[in-house]
Write a protein that holds these residues in place. Structure first.
Motif, PDB file in Angstrom:
ATOM      1  N   ARG A   8     -40.437 -45.608 -25.581  1.00 15.14           N
ATOM      2  CA  ARG A   8     -41.683 -46.386 -25.724  1.00 15.14           C
ATOM      3  C   ARG A   8     -42.192 -46.827 -24.360  1.00 15.14           C
ATOM      4  N   SER A  17     -40.699 -44.263 -33.901  1.00  9.97           N
ATOM      5  CA  SER A  17     -41.871 -44.889 -34.511  1.00  9.97           C
ATOM      6  C   SER A  17     -43.031 -43.925 -34.346  1.00  9.97           C
ATOM      7  N   ARG A  71     -45.164 -48.471 -33.172  1.00 14.81           N
ATOM      8  CA  ARG A  71     -44.809 -48.662 -31.757  1.00 14.81           C
ATOM      9  C   ARG A  71     -44.616 -47.271 -31.160  1.00 14.81           C
ATOM     10  N   ARG A  82     -44.203 -43.595 -29.426  1.00 10.52           N
ATOM     11  CA  ARG A  82     -43.291 -43.041 -28.428  1.00 10.52           C
ATOM     12  C   ARG A  82     -43.130 -41.552 -28.704  1.00 10.52           C
ATOM     13  N   TYR A  89     -44.069 -54.747 -25.572  1.00  8.56           N
ATOM     14  CA  TYR A  89     -43.447 -53.838 -26.549  1.00  8.56           C
ATOM     15  C   TYR A  89     -43.879 -54.166 -27.981  1.00  8.56           C
ATOM     16  N   TYR A  90     -43.850 -55.469 -28.327  1.00 10.90           N
ATOM     17  CA  TYR A  90     -44.085 -55.895 -29.709  1.00 10.90           C
ATOM     18  C   TYR A  90     -45.364 -56.697 -29.907  1.00 10.90           C
TER      19      TYR A  90
END
Length: 311
Positions: free
Chosen positions: A15, A48, A52, A54, A245-246
Motif C-alpha cells: 500500500r 485490498s 485500501r 495496493r 493509510y486509514y
C-alpha cells in the motif's frame, strides 16, 4: 506441546508503494530481496481491491518467489471472497509450486466496514455472511488441491500434498473457534499481549474440543511499529502513517490493532511481550510515512525483534 522456532517476518509495503512511490511495484521485490539478505524468515503482502488499494498480492508474491530462495512467502491477510474459489485454488497452487513450498496463506473475511462491503459488491459477492463464505472458500480450495471434487481436476497440484498451510486472522469468538478447529495457524492483530494470550487459550481449547493437537496450530501475530531516536518522534511518525493509510488517527486504530511507537529498545521489549504470550512468528509492518531509508529501518527493527527472542 512441540517447540517452535521463533521467526520474524516483514510485511512488504504494497500500500505504501501507492501512497509514496507512485505505484512502484518493483520496490516490493527489492524490499523482499533485502529482507532475505538481512535475515528475515518471511515476507508478507496485504490485500485490498478498492478500500485500501495496493498491488494484487499473489502477483506480487509470484515476482518475489522468483527473486528469493529462502524466505517464506505469506499473505497478511488475503481476502478469499474477492476471488472465485476455483481460480483462487489454481493461483495458490501455482504460487506454491513457484516458491517450492514456501507459501503460507493467511486469510480473513474483511472487516465490517463500508470499504469492505463496497469492494465485495464490486465483484458481485454478498457481504452479509463473510466468515462462513471465507471458510467455505478455503475448504473448497483444500478439496480441489486433494482432487476431491467430481468433474474438476485442478493442475498443477500444490508443491505440498494437501496444499499450503492456511492461517486465519481474527479475534472474535467465532474466528478463534474456527482457528482451533479448522485452520493451520493464527495471525491476529491483538492490541495487547494479554489479549493475544487470552485469544491463544481460546484457540487451543477449540483445537482440543475438535480432537486436534493444540500445539499443531502455528502462532503468529501482526504488529505495526514505528521506531525512532525518541518516543515523541516515533509517535509522530506512527500517527502520520496511520492517517495516510486509514484516514483516521493512530489512537483510533489502536483500539483494535497492535501498534507501538518508541525507541529500538522499547520496541524490543514490546516484541518480547508478544513472544512471551505465545507468538512464535512475528509479522512486522513498518509504520513509516515515506519509503526513504526503508531497508535500513527494516534491518534495525529485525534486530529489535530478535534481541530478546531466545532469552
Amino acid at each position: 506441546m512441540p517447540e517452535r522456532t521463533m521467526e520474524t517476518g516483514l510485511l512488504l509495503p504494497s500500500r505504501e508503494a501507492l501512497l509514496w512511490a507512485d505505484g512502484d511495484m518493483a520496490f516490493l521485490v527489492e524490499a523482499a530481496v533485502e529482507a532475505e539478505k538481512a535475515g528475515y524468515d518471511s515476507v508478507w503482502v496485504g490485500d485490498s481491491l478498492l478500500a485500501r488499494p495496493r498491488g494484487e498480492p499473489l502477483t506480487v508474491l509470484a515476482a518475489v518467489a522468483g527473486a528469493t530462495t529462502r524466505v517464506t512467502l505469506g499473505t497478511a491477510v488475503l481476502l478469499p471472497l474477492l476471488r472465485h474459489p476455483v481460480s483462487l485454488a489454481h493461483a495458490l497452487a501455482t504460487l506454491d509450486r513457484l516458491s517450492k513450498g514456501r507459501l503460507i496463506v493467511g486469510v480473513g473475511p474483511g472487516a465490517d466496514l463500508p470499504g469492505t462491503h463496497a469492494e465485495l459488491k464490486a465483484v458481485g459477492v454478498p457481504s452479509d455472511r463473510r466468515v462462513s463464505g471465507m471458510a467455505g472458500a478455503m475448504e473448497r480450495c483444500r478439496r480441489l488441491w486433494r482432487n476431491e471434487e467430481a468433474d474438476i481436476e485442478l493442475q498443477p497440484r500444490p508443491f505440498r500434498a494437501g496444499g499450503p498451510p492456511i492461517w486465519l486472522g481474527g479475534t472474535g469468538p467465532r474466528m478463534l473457534g474456527l482457528t482451533g478447529s479448522t485452520f493451520d495457524g493464527w495471525l491476529p492483530l491483538s492490541p495487547t499481549p494479554d489479549d493475544y494470550a487470552s485469544g491463544l487459550r481460546a484457540v487451543r481449547e477449540a483445537a482440543e474440543r475438535s480432537g486436534r493437537d493444540p500445539g499443531s496450530v502455528a502462532t503468529g501475530v501482526y504488529l505495526t511499529v514505528a521506531v525512532a531516536d525518541s518516543a515523541r518522534e516515533a509517535t509522530a511518525e506512527l500517527d502520520a502513517y496511520i492517517k495516510a493509510y486509514y484516514g483516521v488517527p493512530a489512537e483510533v486504530m489502536a483500539r483494535g490493532m497492535a501498534m507501538h511507537a518508541g525507541t529500538q529498545e522499547s520496541a524490543a521489549e514490546w516484541f518480547a511481550a508478544y513472544r512471551a504470550a505465545g507468538a512464535h512468528h512475528v509479522v512486522i509492518r513498518l509504520a513509516r510515512p515515506s519509503l526513504s531509508d526503508y531497508h535500513e529501518s527494516a534491518r534495525a527493527v529485525l534486530a529489535a525483534a530478535r534481541e530478546r527472542a531466545h532469552r
